[in-house]
Design a protein around this motif. Structure first.
Motif, short mmCIF file in Angstrom:
data_model
loop_
_atom_site.label_atom_id
_atom_site.label_comp_id
_atom_site.label_asym_id
_atom_site.label_seq_id
_atom_site.Cartn_x
_atom_site.Cartn_y
_atom_site.Cartn_z
N LEU A 43 0.82 -1.21 0.00
CA LEU A 43 0.00 0.00 0.00
C LEU A 43 0.85 1.26 0.00
CD1 LEU A 43 -2.66 -1.11 2.65
CD2 LEU A 43 -2.96 -1.04 0.18
N PHE A 46 -0.59 3.87 -2.22
CA PHE A 46 -2.03 4.11 -2.07
C PHE A 46 -2.27 5.42 -1.32
CE2 PHE A 46 -6.01 3.64 0.39
CZ PHE A 46 -6.90 3.47 -0.67
N ILE A 48 -5.19 7.52 0.34
CA ILE A 48 -6.57 7.32 0.77
C ILE A 48 -7.45 8.53 0.47
CG2 ILE A 48 -6.35 8.24 3.12
CD1 ILE A 48 -7.99 5.68 3.98
N GLN A 52 -12.07 7.56 -5.43
CA GLN A 52 -12.12 6.36 -6.27
C GLN A 52 -12.59 6.70 -7.67
OE1 GLN A 52 -14.26 3.84 -2.94
NE2 GLN A 52 -13.61 2.48 -4.57
N SER A 91 -3.46 5.87 7.56
CA SER A 91 -3.08 5.79 6.16
C SER A 91 -2.47 7.11 5.70
CB SER A 91 -4.30 5.43 5.31
OG SER A 91 -3.96 5.38 3.94
N SER A 101 -5.66 -4.53 4.15
CA SER A 101 -5.90 -4.63 2.70
C SER A 101 -6.44 -3.30 2.17
CB SER A 101 -6.92 -5.73 2.41
OG SER A 101 -8.19 -5.38 2.91
N GLN A 102 -6.37 -3.14 0.87
CA GLN A 102 -6.89 -1.91 0.26
C GLN A 102 -8.40 -1.84 0.43
OE1 GLN A 102 -5.19 -0.71 -3.53
NE2 GLN A 102 -7.20 -0.03 -4.25
#
Length: 360
Positions: A43, A46, A48, A52, A91, A101-102
């Motif tokens: 991650l 990633f 946050i 999306q 995060s 996990s994502q």
């Protein structure tokens, strides 16, 4: 488990490192199954806070608001919401617990966005959250549309609706502009008075008009009240301006013009949210109530309108929220002259756009 649906994923610091705990609910079985896996996911790249879906398009915003206005998030436990906030903040600081996990992070972000204010990070009251718009709004809308014939009923349900709206407006305000208790009271009184004056005045006017017009009176009252309630509740922004930032969220100053744009967009969105249900439902009920079987079950008319109003709101809450971006973009040349001069003196021509949170 192809038939299963993910309900919640959680991490407990007391578990062994690398353990990913997932709770699943089978569509064929009522029992909960504890599913464990030791899969590690990278991650490091990633972010946050990256949406999306593309927030520059209507469809991207629609998917985003379908996600965070999910009515089921309104009944998530306080403990789970606190877990979501911890996961999101962890995060952001690059300190994600081992084995996370994502999917866990995305679920935590969904809960965080639905329950915590985007400006302050504070937990919002349940009734004021957009995820409560469907259960709260459907009950009030259905009752306003059903009980519109008598003076006491009109007064009561318009008062209930404006009380609900005032709480929603306060909860979803731009929190960078504080508001006093006195201003909240004046806003609440003004909006309630406007709604009652509109509803009672139109009720008098439509007594000799076709019955359908009388059924549309609640919507006219709601629209008029929104035009008063929201600007009054956010009057500090109109007086002192709303905080505007650069692309990296660094504050650059305050703009009254940005406040006017943001508040106007919120008013339009709120009226749009109510319009389909409050315009189309009266037409439907006007026809249904003429049927013989409907005349025999008059006691079910109110529950039916409540359920139908909920059906409209399930779609219209995210649609209305998605009409305009929540983080608005404004050309510097459209700002107040003094703010333009200040930005040019400090940054030259490096800043062409400013950004602000319009609220919901």
């Amino acid at each position: 488990m192809p038939e299963s649906q993910l309900l919640m994923q959680g991490w407990n610091s007391g578990e062994k490192p690398g353990l990913d705990i997932q709770i699943w609910e089978s569509t064929e079985q009522s029992s909960l199954v504890l599913w464990e896996t030791n899969m590690e996911v990278d991650l490091s790249s990633f972010n946050i806070d990256t949406p999306q879906w593309d927030q520059g398009t209507f469809m991207g915003r629609l998917k985003h608001f379908f996600n965070i206005t999910d009515p089921r998030t309104a009944i998530v436990s306080e403990r789970t919401l606190d877990w979501a906030k911890i996961m999101v903040e962890s995060s952001r600081h690059g300190a994600v617990p081992p084995g996370t996990s994502q999917e866990q992070l995305l679920y935590a972000k969904k809960l965080y966005d639905s329950a915590f204010h985007p400006d302050t990070g504070e937990k919002m009251n349940v009734i004021g959250r957009m995820s409560f718009q469907v259960p709260g709004g459907m009950a009030i809308t259905g009752c306003m549309l059903q009980f519109y014939r008598t003076l006491p009923a009109v007064v009561f349900w318009q008062w209930v609706n404006q009380s609900f709206n005032a709480l929603v407006n306060y909860t979803n305000r731009n929190a960078a502009s504080p508001i006093s208790v006195r201003q909240i009271a004046v806003s609440y009184f003004s909006a309630t008075t406007t709604a009652l004056a509109t509803a009672l005045g139109l009720n008098m006017y439509t007594k000799k008009a076709p019955p359908l017009l009388a059924r549309w009176v609640p919507f006219a009252a709601v629209a008029a009240a929104n035009c008063v309630n929201i600007p009054m509740m956010r009057q500090q922004e109109l007086i002192h301006g709303i905080s505007v930032t650069d692309r990296n969220s660094q504050e650059l100053g305050r703009s009254r013009k940005a406040a006017v744009i943001g508040i106007s967009q919120v008013v339009i969105s709120r009226i749009t949210m109510a319009a389909p249900g409050m315009i189309l439902l009266p037409i439907l009920m006007e026809r249904l109530e003429k049927l013989a079987f409907m005349k025999k079950i008059q006691f079910l008319h109110a529950p039916l309108q409540v359920m139908l109003a909920g059906g409209f709101l399930v779609f219209m809450v995210p649609v209305a929220c998605a009409i305009f971006p929540q983080r608005c973009e404004m050309v510097v040349s459209h700002l107040e002259p003094e703010l333009q001069d200040s930005l040019k003196a400090k940054h030259g021509d490096l800043i062409s756009f400013v950004y602000f949170n319009k609220g919901l």
